[in-house]
Enzyme design. Structure first.
Site, short mmCIF file in Angstrom:
data_model
loop_
_atom_site.label_atom_id
_atom_site.label_comp_id
_atom_site.label_asym_id
_atom_site.label_seq_id
_atom_site.Cartn_x
_atom_site.Cartn_y
_atom_site.Cartn_z
N TRP A 271 -12.18 -61.76 -18.57
CA TRP A 271 -10.96 -62.59 -18.49
C TRP A 271 -10.88 -63.55 -19.67
CZ3 TRP A 271 -7.30 -60.40 -16.23
CH2 TRP A 271 -7.49 -59.66 -15.06
N ASP B 28 -9.34 -71.54 -16.84
CA ASP B 28 -8.88 -70.46 -15.97
C ASP B 28 -9.79 -70.47 -14.75
OD1 ASP B 28 -8.26 -68.18 -14.62
OD2 ASP B 28 -8.65 -66.79 -16.26
N LYS C 229 -6.76 -64.70 -5.55
CA LYS C 229 -8.20 -64.60 -5.36
C LYS C 229 -8.65 -65.53 -4.24
CE LYS C 229 -8.09 -61.95 -8.93
NZ LYS C 229 -8.21 -62.35 -10.31
#
Ligand SMILES: *Cc1c(COP(=O)(O)O)cnc(C)c1O
Length: 362
Positions: free
Chosen positions: A102, A172, A196
């Site tokens: 990511w 993030d 998530k």
């Protein structure tokens, strides 16, 4: 009704059962509205209260000072890779910590908007850990330092914030948002795709400090501008109303039933310990991907002696009601995602299954 399984999916992921039950009860008639939350105006008093509740809960959980705004954006965390850079980077220089899949995506988007300096690169070690603060090579003139607090695919997590001096941290936090207390005043901006840990797909939560909001580029298309979204309190256009409603319920559940972030952090530590203990006591049958000091409490990644056994493991687990254990297609292996809403019993069941599987196949 079919039985609910233990869902170890990485995202969209397990939601708290009491939240799903409340949403079910309220689906046809939202209290006081005479219609479903799916059917009413985003400008109604009812929806405004839901939006406010979601913000109040997030603010209370994080003990967020008044100098931060909470925004709800569309386009997932992936659009935040772009929005962060479009609003804040714009030809300047930013530092990024490269910890895995990511972070790589965030870096790619950063490069489109300015100069990206890699403050630390975990790739040569195959992303098995996060850096220690003294390993970071930060630039004095960076407009922010970007990091990925939890790499969902590799299963590594920062135990605490990287030291960035006076440079604002941009994070993030998609896969560990609201999973533990954080030193919130160290952050300039936090973003998290909801699916998530805090809700359904379709919305990303963005927390931005006023000075960064001030600095954000004034001339962007409205939906890509933090400034515009903040000026309209996330209601510039129709927001993802249902997703925000579920976030309001999940955050209320965290406050009322889980003891806030301190409580959920303890719960998450106990759950993760069950699985890491099995890995550590397996004599090498299960091999954890992450170095112990960087282990994620959200995504437990591990390998078995070979790929055939991994496939059998995933299949047999599924037949026992333990689903979603296949690792991400880019790295293989196995992964158990055990976000806030995964019950302790789910981790007990998986730990028992892992031991039994080893006894039969080890
Ligand atoms: C899932 C994930 C993303 C991407 O989220 P989307 O909402 O699918 O864009 C970004 N960062 C992290 C850490 C993630 O886990």
């Amino acid at each position: 009704m079919e039985k609910r399984i233990f869902n170890f999916s990485a995202g969209p992921a397990v939601l708290p059962l009491p939240v799903l039950e409340q949403a079910q009860r309220e689906l046809l008639v939202y209290p006081g509205a005479g219609a479903s939350i799916l059917e009413i105006s985003h400008r109604s008093k009812t929806f405004e209260a839901v939006l406010q509740q979601a913000k109040d809960n997030i603010r209370a959980l994080l003990q967020l000072p008044d100098t931060y705004k909470i925004l709800f954006c569309q386009g997932g965390a992936s659009l935040q890779f772009t929005m962060v850079a479009m609003n804040l980077l714009r030809g300047d220089k930013a530092d990024y910590i490269h910890t895995g899949s990511w972070a790589a995506k965030a870096i790619e988007e950063g490069k489109r908007q300015g100069t990206v300096h890699i403050a630390w690169n975990g790739k040569p070690e195959n992303f098995v850990r996060v850096p220690r603060s003294e390993e970071l090579q930060c630039s004095a003139d960076a407009v922010y330092l970007h990091f990925t607090s939890n790499e969902t695919i590799q299963g590594i997590e920062f135990p605490e914030e990287p030291a960035s001096g006076d440079v604002p941290l941009v994070c993030d936090a998609s896969s560990d948002f609201l999973s533990r207390p954080i030193a919130v005043e160290k952050y300039g901006l936090i973003y998290a795709g909801a699916q998530k840990n805090v809700g359904p797909a379709g919305v990303a939560v963005v927390i931005i400090r006023d000075d960064l909001l001030e600095r954000s580029a004034p001339d962007l298309p409205p939906l890509l501008s933090y400034r515009t979204l903040a000026e309209h309190d996330s209601l510039y256009n129709t927001p993802p109303c249902f997703a925000i409603y579920i976030i309001a319920l999940v955050t209320q559940w965290l406050r009322d039933s889980m003891g806030g972030l301190t409580g959920i952090a303890e719960h998450n530590r106990r759950k993760a310990a069950l699985l890491y203990d099995v890995i550590d006591q397996s004599g090498g049958f299960y091999r954890g991907h992450a170095q112990p000091s960087s282990r994620s409490l959200m995504n437990v990644t591990f390998r078995l002696p070979n790929e055939e056994l991994e496939a059998t493991f995933v299949k047999e687990a599924k037949s026992r009601g333990l689903d979603g254990l296949k690792g991400h297609r880019s790295v293989g292996g196995c992964r158990a995602s055990i976000y806030n809403a995964m019950p302790y019993e789910g981790c007990v069941a998986l730990a028992e299954f892992m031991k039994e599987f080893q006894r039969k196949n080890g």
